[in-house]
Design an enzyme around this catalytic site. Structure first.
Site, PDB file in Angstrom:
ATOM      1  N   GLY A 543       0.817  -1.197   0.000  1.00  0.00           N
ATOM      2  CA  GLY A 543       0.000   0.000   0.000  1.00  0.00           C
ATOM      3  C   GLY A 543       0.850   1.247   0.000  1.00  0.00           C
ATOM      4  N   GLY A 545       0.471   5.683   0.474  1.00  0.00           N
ATOM      5  CA  GLY A 545      -0.399   6.776   0.891  1.00  0.00           C
ATOM      6  C   GLY A 545       0.402   8.036   1.076  1.00  0.00           C
ATOM      7  N   GLY A 546      -0.318   9.103   1.445  1.00  0.00           N
ATOM      8  CA  GLY A 546       0.351  10.373   1.634  1.00  0.00           C
ATOM      9  C   GLY A 546       1.359  10.342   2.759  1.00  0.00           C
ATOM     10  N   PHE A 547       1.185   9.418   3.688  1.00  0.00           N
ATOM     11  CA  PHE A 547       2.099   9.304   4.828  1.00  0.00           C
ATOM     12  C   PHE A 547       3.338   8.512   4.487  1.00  0.00           C
ATOM     13  CE2 PHE A 547      -0.576   5.670   4.719  1.00  0.00           C
ATOM     14  CZ  PHE A 547       0.294   4.641   4.925  1.00  0.00           C
ATOM     15  N   GLY A 548       3.308   7.675   3.457  1.00  0.00           N
ATOM     16  CA  GLY A 548       4.419   6.795   3.137  1.00  0.00           C
ATOM     17  C   GLY A 548       3.924   5.453   2.626  1.00  0.00           C
ATOM     18  N   VAL A 550       3.397   1.058   2.961  1.00  0.00           N
ATOM     19  CA  VAL A 550       3.079  -0.048   3.866  1.00  0.00           C
ATOM     20  C   VAL A 550       3.680  -1.312   3.272  1.00  0.00           C
ATOM     21  CG1 VAL A 550       1.273  -1.374   4.983  1.00  0.00           C
ATOM     22  CG2 VAL A 550       0.935   1.046   4.559  1.00  0.00           C
ATOM     23  N   LYS A 565       3.880   0.024   8.595  1.00  0.00           N
ATOM     24  CA  LYS A 565       3.682   1.356   8.036  1.00  0.00           C
ATOM     25  C   LYS A 565       4.904   2.217   8.324  1.00  0.00           C
ATOM     26  CE  LYS A 565      -1.241   1.628   9.087  1.00  0.00           C
ATOM     27  NZ  LYS A 565      -2.233   2.520   9.695  1.00  0.00           N
ATOM     28  N   ASP A 661     -13.136   8.579  12.009  1.00  0.00           N
ATOM     29  CA  ASP A 661     -12.866   8.289  10.595  1.00  0.00           C
ATOM     30  C   ASP A 661     -13.390   6.898  10.231  1.00  0.00           C
ATOM     31  OD1 ASP A 661     -12.011   9.004   8.083  1.00  0.00           O
ATOM     32  OD2 ASP A 661      -9.936   8.389   8.393  1.00  0.00           O
TER      33      ASP A 661
END
Length: 889
Positions: A543, A545-548, A550, A565, A661
């Site tokens: 995966g 995402g904007g955070f980094g 996975v 993550k 969320d």
């Protein structure tokens, strides 16, 4: 209790130094019906590994050399990487085949067996001793049988020592696997571990014995599965893609039963005296004929059903205690528990003579057990199967699986008593085919005897006073040193920017940040994370995402699959959510919440480690992927599990927690389709004990799911989660995204608005997932739609609490299955059922991703995550736990 301890691994031939008289008895057992073989296995292969000659064991079984016929693989025969070796000075307990010799190697070697299709026992025999200067303490290796991992980084020496036996004692491991029709080949591969550098693998003996079809497996034609303790509405099936490991096999109340006294499958039955905490009575009856009318006569030897433990005839004493067995098992697995019963006491002959309650793992398995009812009469054996999940535990490699019996009240039974004849416990392989547990910790050496002190005399009367003074002075010095160390540590923490609960990532040469309690969360070093991800191998990314990114990884020498993550360095939004997620998840334990295994705050890295969730997100299975459509019943069960998880957050956690969320990408599914709520990066704890007390906070969430009242007023309550869950229910029903910006009609952009309009017009059935057409019972659909619409009420105070949502969904499931009719679920007369929500540890995964755009954070599913500063203006920000492209997890 040496033999009793040894039985935990089902030791073979317990101290069997047979006399000729006993050998004669074994050779003539066919004359005694009580010991007759009831099953003749198709395969009965016994291999003496490392031996060059066939040898007959004391029990009369012939063990063949592994090179006559040659069972080693062709590759092994070509390279000869393994060597045969005799044991140097074998102990008297291991002075017979197959423990005299071993096959040993510093590299992989494989045995290949051509067998018929079907279910088999595999027994691997080990005698950890010195072979040609190979140190037994360096024997760490894995064993794989076709697609199943039987052992991983296994140490026979540590295992034998943990059983209370000497290092010279032998042991064996028993497994059950199915050989597929198209395969009909069993490959057993032994692989030395990577550490230590001189690690080697060895094996002394191999047994392969056929078992009757479905002895422990669920028949394909069976309508029902095995009762799953705690989840009785979702029984499980043990099918051919599952492997089993025998953990315990006990002849309750009787003596050990040797393999040749079994019913033809050469199983060992150990006595239970080392496991029962309340001895109770020991009824024995050899004067009756065992009538195998309910179970096949090979299920267990007749001796098992002729002995038992009961509580005795003292009713006053019985009602105050449980007859309990505590059986050590590996943490983190599901277990099959088989209980054997046979009523043979002369006073118990009819229904209700003896009724009792059965508890397994401190949960009620049978509230009203009556062996006569199950078996139809006395003298008839019967067995009951249960499945139970043993959670990962708090740094516990093993836990005790308890089986407890308690008599029912005298008002319901004649004899306030309970009975049990036999127990079998099997570990079930996980979704990846793994059965391997962790090695036990090394047993510390015994303390050396203290030096004898001279006896006191009259001249030594002042010595105790001096000792006391000296002890006090020593204590004062120790306290001063301890205080100095604490002061220096706190000063160091303060200078490093780490307070009591800070997890902000900073660059240090060594690990920085506070340590969470080891029983709540594990701290990984960055080196361990790099090893687990193969130095962040891009092929392991599951995966983005904007955070980094996975990664799928393995910890503990490959025994535990995890999702890892890794936050992009320098992300302040992610750093805050990193802190929040650790603080939240390290204190939460529930079956339907994700479980944080650990974290890394090392060398400027912020990394979270979860259990790996094999089936990905709920949204993956609703739309936007190639997965087959989920059946309605499974969708309902997933919704129920998710609702229970949220109910725990709102009502049962130490502080009320608002998730903030809730969406289908934050509901993860394990290999058994158990739903778990994930992603606590945006969560808020509400310490106010009053329900629905609002918290003033900036707005965070995802477009399509966001509570409009929360957005307007910036006042957050638990009912904001309820609104979001209402959108989840619509996604489950309609298999449509919560926001559709390409919709041709304006009122179809928002799924919530569209569904509400259709519900009011009586046309909701027109937007339901076409795969569900005609498959939902009308009453079930009515209740499901009602609760979804209640969740979506514009006014938060009119939305139901999560316990009502969970109960209504359970009721809808019962209506779908035709169990209940005509029960109203609205109004003040509703009686909500409180389910067993005891905390357990569950697996963890990650979710879909976000791509940051100007002013907003767009999710890959068309939703939008955002924050506001109190005005109507949106500000950008990436939700930490979002993951893109989760398919294939």
């Amino acid at each position: 209790m040496k033999n009793t301890s040894r039985s935990r691994t089902i030791l073979y031939f317990n101290n069997m130094i047979l006399t000729p008289l006993y050998l004669l008895f074994l050779l003539t057992t066919s004359l005694f019906p009580i010991f007759c073989n009831s099953y003749t296995p198709t395969e009965n292969i016994t291999v003496a590994c490392g031996s060059s000659d066939n040898t007959t064991a004391p029990d009369g079984r012939e063990w063949v050399a592994d090179i006559v016929p040659n069972y080693l693989s062709l590759l092994e025969q070509k390279h000869n990487s393994s060597i045969p070796s005799p044991a140097q000075r074998p102990s008297p307990q291991a002075s017979f085949v197959p423990y005299l010799k071993a096959r040993i190697s510093l590299s992989d070697f494989t045995y290949v067996f051509s067998v018929t299709a079907g279910q088999k026992f595999i027994r691997l025999h080990f005698y950890p001793y010195i072979y040609q200067n190979f140190d037994p303490s360096k024997a760490f290796f894995s064993v794989k049988a076709n697609k199943f991992i039987l052992l991983n980084n296994f140490s026979a020496s540590l295992t034998a020592a943990s059983l209370g036996s000497e290092s010279s004692d032998y042991l064996f491991k028993e497994f059950c696997i199915n050989i597929e029709d198209e395969d009909q080949t069993l490959n057993l591969t032994f692989t030395p571990s990577s550490t230590p550098s001189d690690a080697h693998a060895f094996i002394n003996g191999i047994e392969i014995v056929s078992m009757p079809t479905n002895l422990y497996y669920t028949p394909a034609e069976a309508q029902d599965g095995i009762t799953f303790i705690g989840y009785e509405q979702t029984p499980i099936r043990i099918e051919n893609n599952t492997a089993l490991e025998t953990v315990h096999r006990l002849n309750v109340g009787g003596s050990e039963i040797s393999p040749v006294e079994d019913t033809g499958m050469f199983r060992s039955w150990n006595d239970d005296s080392g496991y029962v905490s309340n001895i109770g009575a020991l009824p024995v009856n050899h004067s009756f004929e065992v009538l195998f009318t309910k179970v096949p006569n090979y299920t267990a030897p007749a001796q098992v059903y002729m002995t038992a433990r009961s509580m005795g005839n003292n009713k006053t004493v019985n009602k105050n205690y449980n007859l309990t067995w505590n059986l050590p098992v590996d943490s983190g697995f599901t277990y099959l528990v088989r209980l054997h019963f046979c009523e043979f006491q002369v006073e118990v002959t009819k229904q209700s003579d003896r009724e009792f309650t059965i508890f397994i793992a401190d949960k009620t398995a049978e509230p009203q057990a009556d062996v006569i009812v199950w078996a139809g009469r006395n003298h008839v054996p019967f067995c009951r199967d249960y499945a139970v999940m043993v959670s990962q535990g708090r740094d516990q490699k093993k836990q005790n699986l308890s089986i407890a019996l308690h008599p029912n009240p005298e008002s319901t039974t004649v004899y306030s008593d309970a009975i049990l004849n036999g127990v079998e416990v099997f570990k079930l392989s996980d979704y990846s085919g793994n059965l391997a547990g962790l090695n036990p910790d090394p047993v510390p050496p015994p303390a050396s005897p203290s030096t004898p002190q001279p006896a006191n005399t009259g001249k030594q009367k002042t010595t105790p006073v001096a000792a006391v003074v000296g002890g006090v002075l020593s204590g004062v010095v120790a306290l001063c040193v301890l205080a100095l160390l604490i002061f220096r540590q706190r000063r160091r923490d303060k200078e490093s920017g780490f307070g009591k609960s800070s997890y902000t990532a900073k660059k240090h040469d060594k690990m920085s940040g506070p340590l969470l309690p080891s029983d709540l969360c594990r701290r990984f070093s960055f080196a361990e994370i790099k090893t687990a991800t193969d130095n962040f191998n891009g092929d392991l990314i599951i995966g983005r995402g904007g955070f980094g990114d996975v990664y799928k990884g393995c910890t503990d020498d490959g025994t535990t699959q995890v999702a890892i993550k890794r936050l992009k360095q320098g992300s302040q939004q992610g750093a805050h959510e990193f802190e929040t997620e650790i603080e939240m998840l390290s204190q939460l334990r529930h079956l339907h919440l994700v479980s944080l295994i650990g974290y890394c705050n090392d060398e400027g890295e912020m990394i979270l480690v979860y259990e790996y969730m094999s089936r990905g997100t709920l949204r993956d299975h609703l739309y936007g992927s190639d997965y087959p459509s989920l059946p309605w019943k499974r969708r309902l069960e997933i919704c129920i599990g998710s609702a229970r998880g949220l109910k725990y957050l709102h009502d049962d956690a130490k502080h009320r927690i608002i998730h903030r969320d809730v969406k289908t990408t934050n509901i993860l599914l394990d290999d058994k389709w158990v739903a778990k709520v994930s992603d606590f990066g945006l969560s808020k704890a509400n310490s106010n004990l009053a329900a629905n007390t609002a918290i003033s906070t900036v707005v965070k969430g995802s477009f399509g799911y966001l509570d409009p009242e929360y957005f307007r007023r910036q006042r957050l309550t638990e009912k904001s989660d309820v609104y979001s869950f209402g959108v989840v229910l619509l996604e489950v029903l309609c298999a449509k995204s919560p926001v559709n910006r390409t919709a041709l009609e304006r009122d179809q952009v928002s799924l919530a608005a569209w569904a509400r309009k259709c519900y009011q017009n009586g046309t909701l059935d027109q937007i339901i997932d076409p795969h569900l057409s005609g498959k939902i019972e009308p009453e079930c659909l009515k209740r499901f739609a009602e609760i979804a619409m209640k969740c979506l009420d514009d006014e938060g105070t009119k939305r139901p609490p999560m316990n009502e949502v969970a109960w209504t969904l359970e009721f809808a499931l019962e209506l779908q299955e035709g169990k209940k009719e005509g029960i109203k679920t609205d109004g003040a007369d509703v009686e909500f059922k409180e389910r067993d929500l005891n905390c357990q540890i569950g697996p963890v995964g990650s979710d879909d991703g976000q791509v940051s755009t100007s002013g907003v954070t767009m999710t890959s599913d068309g939703g939008t995550s955002f924050t506001t500063d109190g005005s109507d203006k949106m500000s950008s920000g990436a939700v930490f736990s979002e993951i893109m492209n989760t398919s294939g997890r």
